[in-house]
Scaffold this motif. Sequence first.
Motif, PDB file in Angstrom:
ATOM      1  N   THR B  69     -10.244  -8.553  33.650  1.00  0.00           N
ATOM      2  CA  THR B  69     -10.751  -9.912  33.904  1.00  0.00           C
ATOM      3  C   THR B  69      -9.632 -10.863  34.336  1.00  0.00           C
ATOM      4  N   PHE B  70     -10.031 -12.040  34.798  1.00  0.00           N
ATOM      5  CA  PHE B  70      -9.119 -13.127  35.147  1.00  0.00           C
ATOM      6  C   PHE B  70      -9.339 -14.282  34.171  1.00  0.00           C
ATOM      7  N   PRO B  71      -8.339 -15.093  33.933  1.00  0.00           N
ATOM      8  CA  PRO B  71      -6.986 -15.033  34.461  1.00  0.00           C
ATOM      9  C   PRO B  71      -6.156 -13.944  33.794  1.00  0.00           C
ATOM     10  N   GLN B  72      -4.986 -13.651  34.402  1.00  0.00           N
ATOM     11  CA  GLN B  72      -4.000 -12.754  33.796  1.00  0.00           C
ATOM     12  C   GLN B  72      -2.657 -13.473  33.833  1.00  0.00           C
ATOM     13  N   ILE B  73      -1.955 -13.418  32.716  1.00  0.00           N
ATOM     14  CA  ILE B  73      -0.679 -14.136  32.602  1.00  0.00           C
ATOM     15  C   ILE B  73       0.423 -13.114  32.344  1.00  0.00           C
ATOM     16  N   TYR B  74       1.452 -13.175  33.179  1.00  0.00           N
ATOM     17  CA  TYR B  74       2.600 -12.275  33.036  1.00  0.00           C
ATOM     18  C   TYR B  74       3.841 -13.098  32.739  1.00  0.00           C
ATOM     19  N   ILE B  75       4.570 -12.684  31.716  1.00  0.00           N
ATOM     20  CA  ILE B  75       5.839 -13.331  31.392  1.00  0.00           C
ATOM     21  C   ILE B  75       6.918 -12.260  31.343  1.00  0.00           C
ATOM     22  N   ASP B  76       8.016 -12.517  32.048  1.00  0.00           N
ATOM     23  CA  ASP B  76       9.123 -11.566  32.109  1.00  0.00           C
ATOM     24  C   ASP B  76       8.641 -10.169  32.511  1.00  0.00           C
ATOM     25  N   GLY B  77       7.758 -10.139  33.485  1.00  0.00           N
ATOM     26  CA  GLY B  77       7.317  -8.857  34.028  1.00  0.00           C
ATOM     27  C   GLY B  77       6.273  -8.111  33.229  1.00  0.00           C
ATOM     28  N   GLU B  78       5.842  -8.695  32.100  1.00  0.00           N
ATOM     29  CA  GLU B  78       4.878  -7.999  31.243  1.00  0.00           C
ATOM     30  C   GLU B  78       3.576  -8.786  31.157  1.00  0.00           C
ATOM     31  N   LEU B  79       2.456  -8.065  31.119  1.00  0.00           N
ATOM     32  CA  LEU B  79       1.179  -8.720  30.891  1.00  0.00           C
ATOM     33  C   LEU B  79       1.122  -9.264  29.462  1.00  0.00           C
ATOM     34  N   VAL B  80       0.903 -10.575  29.372  1.00  0.00           N
ATOM     35  CA  VAL B  80       0.730 -11.192  28.056  1.00  0.00           C
ATOM     36  C   VAL B  80      -0.723 -11.088  27.627  1.00  0.00           C
ATOM     37  N   GLY B  81      -1.613 -11.282  28.588  1.00  0.00           N
ATOM     38  CA  GLY B  81      -3.038 -11.197  28.302  1.00  0.00           C
ATOM     39  C   GLY B  81      -3.802 -12.155  29.194  1.00  0.00           C
ATOM     40  N   GLY B  82      -5.009 -12.499  28.746  1.00  0.00           N
ATOM     41  CA  GLY B  82      -5.849 -13.434  29.476  1.00  0.00           C
ATOM     42  C   GLY B  82      -5.828 -14.796  28.805  1.00  0.00           C
ATOM     43  N   CYS B  83      -6.898 -15.533  28.999  1.00  0.00           N
ATOM     44  CA  CYS B  83      -6.970 -16.901  28.480  1.00  0.00           C
ATOM     45  C   CYS B  83      -6.875 -16.946  26.952  1.00  0.00           C
ATOM     46  N   ASP B  84      -7.634 -16.093  26.282  1.00  0.00           N
ATOM     47  CA  ASP B  84      -7.693 -16.177  24.808  1.00  0.00           C
ATOM     48  C   ASP B  84      -6.319 -15.978  24.178  1.00  0.00           C
ATOM     49  N   ILE B  85      -5.601 -14.959  24.648  1.00  0.00           N
ATOM     50  CA  ILE B  85      -4.290 -14.656  24.069  1.00  0.00           C
ATOM     51  C   ILE B  85      -3.307 -15.771  24.393  1.00  0.00           C
ATOM     52  N   THR B  86      -3.354 -16.270  25.630  1.00  0.00           N
ATOM     53  CA  THR B  86      -2.456 -17.358  26.027  1.00  0.00           C
ATOM     54  C   THR B  86      -2.669 -18.585  25.132  1.00  0.00           C
ATOM     55  N   LEU B  87      -3.927 -18.905  24.864  1.00  0.00           N
ATOM     56  CA  LEU B  87      -4.204 -20.070  24.014  1.00  0.00           C
ATOM     57  C   LEU B  87      -3.748 -19.829  22.575  1.00  0.00           C
ATOM     58  N   GLU B  88      -3.940 -18.615  22.104  1.00  0.00           N
ATOM     59  CA  GLU B  88      -3.488 -18.325  20.734  1.00  0.00           C
ATOM     60  C   GLU B  88      -1.969 -18.447  20.628  1.00  0.00           C
ATOM     61  N   LEU B  89      -1.263 -17.928  21.653  1.00  0.00           N
ATOM     62  CA  LEU B  89       0.200 -18.018  21.643  1.00  0.00           C
ATOM     63  C   LEU B  89       0.651 -19.472  21.792  1.00  0.00           C
ATOM     64  N   HIS B  90      -0.112 -20.261  22.513  1.00  0.00           N
ATOM     65  CA  HIS B  90       0.238 -21.671  22.697  1.00  0.00           C
ATOM     66  C   HIS B  90       0.048 -22.436  21.384  1.00  0.00           C
ATOM     67  N   SER B  91      -1.035 -22.158  20.695  1.00  0.00           N
ATOM     68  CA  SER B  91      -1.284 -22.924  19.471  1.00  0.00           C
ATOM     69  C   SER B  91      -0.276 -22.559  18.378  1.00  0.00           C
ATOM     70  N   SER B  92       0.302 -21.375  18.440  1.00  0.00           N
ATOM     71  CA  SER B  92       1.313 -21.011  17.446  1.00  0.00           C
ATOM     72  C   SER B  92       2.719 -21.404  17.892  1.00  0.00           C
TER      73      SER B  92
END
Lengths: 105, 111
Positions: B69-92
Amino acid sequence: MNRKQRIESQIKEALQPMYLDIVDESYMHSVPPGSESHFKLLVVSDTFADMPLVERHRRVNAMLSEELRAGLHALTMHTWTPEEWQEKGGVPESPPCQGGSKATA
Amino acid sequence: MDVLERIDEQVKGNSVVIYMKGTPQFPQCGFSMRAAAALQECAVPFAYVNVLQDAEIFENLPRYADWPTFPQIYIDGELVGGCDITLELHSSGELKTMMEQAAAKSEAAGG
């Protein structure tokens, strides 16, 4: 079985969740009634312990791959251990549609 | 260039990149909107690819990192995840740290 029931039976069998909530949110999007296209999941399971978030989501995506090929368009999910669930105490609301699926149709 | 090579170049060539529907200024999907907003709130520069403007990437990105699915977020060459994971990492607070570390690393490597 409708899509919600199929998702439920697959997740229950694979993850033995202590809590499972599946919401068909298709009505929030620009799709015809009954599309079964947008779903939100809350899965609370001990099997997620020591598993990175990205792997938890990959597992759920993999077990629903048939559904994703057959019209399941958006899957928002929260995959927590019982301890994490207790700490967080809730699931955020899903965002409103911004019209993108119309643009790709 | 093969489309997967093109994706690989984008993923490896940017410390942070989001594949999204629309742009951060004009998102065309609620999940893309939220994920891009989380990245913006971290105040670290990031790249984006509008998958609605590139049919080849739209069709092939799911098999690049086995993510459907989209969106997909990559940091330092690695897939971090989609929207849900990005938001969870942001809130922490982890998301900003990850983005800063990736940016510093790419700067040290000469951009």
